[in-house]
Enzyme design. Structure first.
Site, PDB file in Angstrom:
ATOM      1  N   HIS A 113      29.902  36.717  23.714  1.00 42.30           N
ATOM      2  CA  HIS A 113      30.972  36.702  24.705  1.00 42.30           C
ATOM      3  C   HIS A 113      32.047  35.676  24.365  1.00 42.30           C
ATOM      4  CE1 HIS A 113      28.420  33.457  26.604  1.00 42.30           C
ATOM      5  NE2 HIS A 113      29.618  32.915  26.760  1.00 42.30           N
ATOM      6  N   SER A 119      28.616  27.340  25.725  1.00 37.74           N
ATOM      7  CA  SER A 119      28.169  28.621  25.186  1.00 37.74           C
ATOM      8  C   SER A 119      28.221  28.618  23.668  1.00 37.74           C
ATOM      9  CB  SER A 119      29.039  29.755  25.721  1.00 37.74           C
ATOM     10  OG  SER A 119      28.895  29.880  27.106  1.00 37.74           O
ATOM     11  N   ASP A 177      23.707  38.738  22.862  1.00 34.80           N
ATOM     12  CA  ASP A 177      24.785  37.773  23.085  1.00 34.80           C
ATOM     13  C   ASP A 177      24.886  36.759  21.946  1.00 34.80           C
ATOM     14  OD1 ASP A 177      26.925  36.587  24.259  1.00 34.80           O
ATOM     15  OD2 ASP A 177      25.853  35.741  25.963  1.00 34.80           O
TER      16      ASP A 177
END
Length: 589
Positions: free
Chosen positions: A170, A279, A201
């Site tokens: 993402h 992230s 992911d």
């Protein structure tokens, strides 16, 4: 700034700024915090509560070898635009240790400046953590012929062997440009995206510039940690530009829901803070080995400090898949929906013996290879020789059990697995091929622009999760039409190329008077022929020689247009709305 900005009533917590998240996965834009003048008094020290301020006496510092440290309380600084930024001074296990001499007076303790030559060297693996800068240009799923305004984000990543960098999928979704910056460097290097794994992911990047790889040791992967094992999350979260370190322990290991991929894979729950910008950053164990990738956190008023990490088995599966196939092929599934067999009467009715355990098959994906051999009401007893319990779990580690889908996710697309089932009191064994999941309403379109077809102002498109999110917002599961949600949650594709085609909207014109209110209604048939996908619909309309175009829609609605008039009006409607073509490029071939 006046004292009025720092005082607050007793018992009231300061408001914490919230970050908007997409799909509950945080993609942050870096922010900077103001630096305080070391000669000015700390705002927090001027208003610490009731009573008189405490004077600092001689040798009042409880640690005589370390200079007096700033208050470890959040101080609120007002920006010129009126926004507030919370700056908090914290100390972690990776804090630089220094020894300074102090000079004492009757009222204060004054420390000598820190000599940076005496700074202890940090863990070498931190040098492999990089900051990822990405420019995104997302498709516009509501106006399929154009894209949204581009925006920028920053996240984290880390260097692994083979001149590669790992980050979250993402973090680079719909990317137009990706740049990487190493710790302590002032140079941003252009990166190339090698693979994007939407389900897990994870994304893999590389940099062609040899200078980027100089003086950096790749991160080494460790084993799957145990409960209560210490973990340290390293990255570049919101709140500053330099590297950040947060620590915690492993709280839970189980099959988790991956928000970005709309799948369920093995995951770690930790209590270390994972904020916007973390992230893609690595999680290290106490030996300095990477045990996971930070990727999402749980934001809720009833929980605190719940973050999630992609564990090494999932990471290694992604890397080996890319090395084996030259591209990411995905995680296979068994292709069945099953029911627990915990009720004793249910087990007896299906012919199970007292020593047999398993799960009952409810439905089978028509597009899955299993549909050729398995049948509904079969009881799956074991997968690859590992017995399945009545609740669908299998032994995992000492004293732990986990859902048997973990065994399936360890396989690769195209692999075979030995499945033992009970059918009519007989035990059968099948060697079943495994494939990826074919959804009727896909969770991603894998970087491709959305498809569309326009005739007489009617905009036809296919339904996907990004389309639903574009039409109804992030709470689409509550706001979308019930018919679409039912198909999203329960419908199965009958063939590999089946799509759910809808009338997205009607571009108002004289020819479509009376049809203006049609929005997101499924198209079932055209001139009596069922609509299998958008390409077949476009082909049937374009080649139609009948006098009328008749579309059969959901809720027993029909749309009837005169063929020649409809096709002639399409060009004027396209020109009015500045639409370059009546169909997307993928429908032209």
């Amino acid at each position: 700034m006046g004292d009025t900005l720092t005082k607050r009533k007793r018992g009231r917590k300061p408001k914490i700024p919230t970050t908007e998240t997409a799909n509950d996965v945080v993609i942050s834009v870096p922010t900077t915090e103001p630096t305080a003048d070391p000669n000015s008094p700390s705002p927090s020290s001027r208003a610490r509560g009731r009573g008189r301020p405490r004077k600092i006496k001689k040798h009042d510092n409880p640690r005589p070898n370390i200079a007096a440290s700033p208050e470890r309380r959040g101080s609120r600084h007002a920006e010129p635009n009126g926004d507030f930024i919370h700056a908090t001074m914290t100390t972690t296990a990776a804090t630089i240790a220094t020894t300074t001499t102090t000079t004492t007076t009757s009222d204060a303790v004054v420390s000598e400046p820190v000599k940076w030559e005496t700074v202890v060297k940090v863990v070498p693996s931190m040098d492999a953590v990089v900051k990822v800068f990405c420019v995104h240009t997302e498709p516009n799923f509501s106006l399929m012929w154009q894209r949204k305004r581009q925006y920028s984000s920053s996240s984290s990543g880390f260097i692994i062997g083979g001149r590669r960098v790992l980050t979250n999928a993402h973090s680079v979704e719909h990317h137009t440009q990706v740049k990487l910056k190493k710790r302590g460097s002032d140079t941003k290097y252009l990166a190339t995206v090698l693979a994007i794994g939407t389900e897990c992911d994870i994304a893999m990047l590389t940099v062609s510039d040899d200078e980027f790889w100089e003086g950096v040791s790749p991160v080494e992967f460790g084993d799957l940690p145990a409960l209560q094992d210490a973990v340290t999350v390293v990255g570049y979260p919101i709140g500053g530009d330099t590297i950040s370190v947060t620590s915690g322990v492993v709280s839970r290991i189980e099959i988790l829901s991956y928000v970005h991929g709309s799948t369920e894979l093995l995951g770690l729950q930790i209590d270390a803070a994972i904020n916007s910008g973390n992230s893609g950053g690595p999680a290290f164990n106490d030996k300095g080995n990477c045990v996971g990738i930070a990727f999402q956190s749980l934001k809720h008023e009833d929980v605190e400090n719940i973050g999630y990490v992609i564990p090494t088995p999932v990471i290694e599966h992604f890397i080996k898949d890319y090395e084996k196939n030259g591209a990411y092929t995905g995680f296979p599934i068994l292709g069945v929906e099953w029911q627990k067999m915990e009720n004793p009467d249910l087990r007896i009715a299906t012919g199970m013996g007292p020593d047999q355990k398993g799960v009952r098959i409810r439905r089978i994906e028509p597009t899955a290879p299993e549909s050729q051999v398995l049948k509904p009401s079969d009881v799956i007893l074991s997968f690859d020789g590992i017995n399945i319990a009545n609740d669908g779990t299998v032994p995992f580690r000492q004293g732990e059990r986990i859902g048997f889908s973990y065994l399936v996710s360890q396989k690769y697309t195209g692999d075979y697995a030995l499945v033992k089932v009970l059918r009519d009191s007989n035990i059968l064994e099948f060697n079943i091929g495994l494939a990826t999941h074919k959804r009727l309403i896909p969770a991603h379109i894998r970087g491709k622009p959305p498809s569309y077809y326009i005739i007489a102002g009617f905009v036809f498109t296919t339904v996907s999760v990004p389309y639903l999110r574009s039409e109804y917002g992030k709470d689409y599961e509550f706001d979308a039409p019930v018919k679409l949600l039912d198909k999203h949650l329960h419908a199965m594709a009958e063939s590999v190329d089946e799509q759910l085609v809808v009338v997205s909207q009607v571009l108002v014109a004289d020819i479509n008077i009376g049809y203006e209110d049609l929005v997101n209604t499924q198209v079932l048939a055209f001139n009596g022929k069922p609509v299998k996908n958008l390409k077949s619909l476009a082909s049937m309309v374009e080649s139609c020689e009948d006098e009328y175009l008749k579309f059969e829609l959901e809720y027993q609605q029909i749309v009837v247009l005169q063929s020649k008039t409809a096709k002639a009006a399409t060009l004027d409607i396209l020109a009015t709305h500045c639409i370059p073509s009546a169909m997307s490029d993928d429908l032209k071939t």
